[in-house]
Motif scaffolding. Structure first.
Motif, PDB file in Angstrom:
ATOM      1  N   MET A  95       0.820  -1.213   0.000  1.00 32.22           N
ATOM      2  CA  MET A  95       0.000   0.000   0.000  1.00 32.22           C
ATOM      3  C   MET A  95       0.854   1.263   0.000  1.00 32.22           C
TER       4      MET A  95
ATOM      5  N   TYR B 269      -6.317   5.663   0.335  1.00 32.54           N
ATOM      6  CA  TYR B 269      -5.186   4.751   0.521  1.00 32.54           C
ATOM      7  C   TYR B 269      -4.482   4.962   1.862  1.00 32.54           C
TER       8      TYR B 269
ATOM      9  N   LEU C  48      -4.238   2.179   4.776  1.00 37.52           N
ATOM     10  CA  LEU C  48      -2.948   1.821   5.368  1.00 37.52           C
ATOM     11  C   LEU C  48      -3.037   1.865   6.896  1.00 37.52           C
TER      12      LEU C  48
ATOM     13  N   PHE D 100      -6.115  -5.628  -4.354  1.00 35.29           N
ATOM     14  CA  PHE D 100      -4.802  -4.998  -4.500  1.00 35.29           C
ATOM     15  C   PHE D 100      -4.417  -4.847  -5.967  1.00 35.29           C
TER      16      PHE D 100
ATOM     17  N   TYR E  81      -6.119  -1.693  -6.741  1.00 33.93           N
ATOM     18  CA  TYR E  81      -5.362  -0.579  -6.170  1.00 33.93           C
ATOM     19  C   TYR E  81      -4.137  -0.267  -7.033  1.00 33.93           C
TER      20      TYR E  81
END
Length: 295
Positions: free
Chosen positions: A5, A52, A56, A253, A256
């Motif tokens: 991340m 994000y 995290l 992910f 992302y």
């Protein structure tokens, strides 16, 4: 997950900032077509600026600690980013289709005034399309992905609508546009259109290939998520197949990761962007080097 991340967030911020600065700085890049490239970079930057970092925080703490309101806000911003990215990629494809396949009409269709209107309409449409997801309360915290995101099982109809409106329809439009461009490129290559007034420059082809690469990467990254939405939508209530947690997290992910790839792809495949990246990075590093010399 935390390391991934951090990398995605930093690469997203750097890459997309470079794209926007390059377009604003360079006369070669400051054209109507790249307005939608800026739109795509803005969409990708949205998640790096807030959702994000919030995700995290959740990963590090093992749960969401920022409260329900921040959960909703991060979910809405993430949704805006995704939908804005899809529609920006669609707008880029339509723009390239008009530029290459209907060049005689391009200047009229894509005057700077018209293009700015298209930009505003794109983001208004993004917000409108996001509203049903908010109203059905489908933006919730998902402990598997440590994210406040769209929960597909909350409303099967909404899940199917998301897959169709946010993915299938835009992707179908993009496929039509790029297929038409590919056909034209093949005809030009084999001189079928030798007597046509329409000629393609190598820079136009490179620009098209770069944008096509962005589209392909987007499909790879977001395809699994949208396919799962379709499966949930078509499954009987309460009988949607369960995806293994590891695969579910991997899908998220991958999605992302897509947000940081636009800047990288433009830097690798487009020489003009590559040159501007170097100039911007030199300008950023030069003060640091000067400080070192003086010290």
């Amino acid at each position: 997950m935390a390391t991934a991340m951090v990398f995605i967030t930093l690469a997203d911020l750097l890459g997309n900032s470079l794209v926007i600065l390059s377009v604003l700085r360079s006369r070669k890049l400051r054209n109507t077509g790249n307005v939608f490239v800026i739109s795509l970079s803005i969409a990708d930057l949205i998640v790096a600026l807030y959702p994000y970092p919030a995700y995290l925080t959740a990963i590090i703490n093992g749960t969401w600690i920022l409260g329900k309101m921040q959960c909703k806000v991060s979910g809405i911003l993430a949704g805006m980013s995704v939908i804005g990215s899809v529609y920006s990629i669609t707008a880029i494809a339509v723009n390239r289709y008009c530029y290459i396949c209907h060049s005689s009409r391009y200047d009229k269709l894509y005057s700077m005034k018209n293009t700015c209107c298209y930009f505003v309409i794109l983001w208004i449409l993004t917000i409108i399309v996001l509203l049903p997801i908010i109203f059905v309360d489908a933006l919730q915290y998902d402990p598997r992905a440590y994210a406040c995101t769209f929960i597909q099982t909350v409303n099967a109809t909404c899940a199917m609508s998301v897959a169709v409106i946010h993915f299938i329809v835009p992707v179908s439009i993009v496929i039509f546009c790029y297929s038409s461009i590919w056909i034209l490129l093949i005809r030009v290559k084999y001189r079928v259109r030798q007597n046509s007034k329409q000629k393609l420059k190598s820079s136009e082809v490179r620009s098209f290939l770069t944008m096509f690469a962005v589209f392909v990467i987007f499909i790879i990254c977001w395809g699994p998520f949208s396919i799962n939405s379709l499966i949930v939508g078509f499954s009987p209530p309460g009988r949607a197949p369960k995806i293994p947690n590891s695969l579910y997290v991997l899908n998220y992910f991958a999605a992302y990761f897509n947000s940081c790839l636009t800047g990288i792809i433009y830097g690798i495949m487009n020489k003009t962007f590559q040159q501007e990246y170097k100039k911007i990075l030199v300008l950023l590093c030069f003060p640091v080097l000067m400080c070192r010399k003086t010290s």
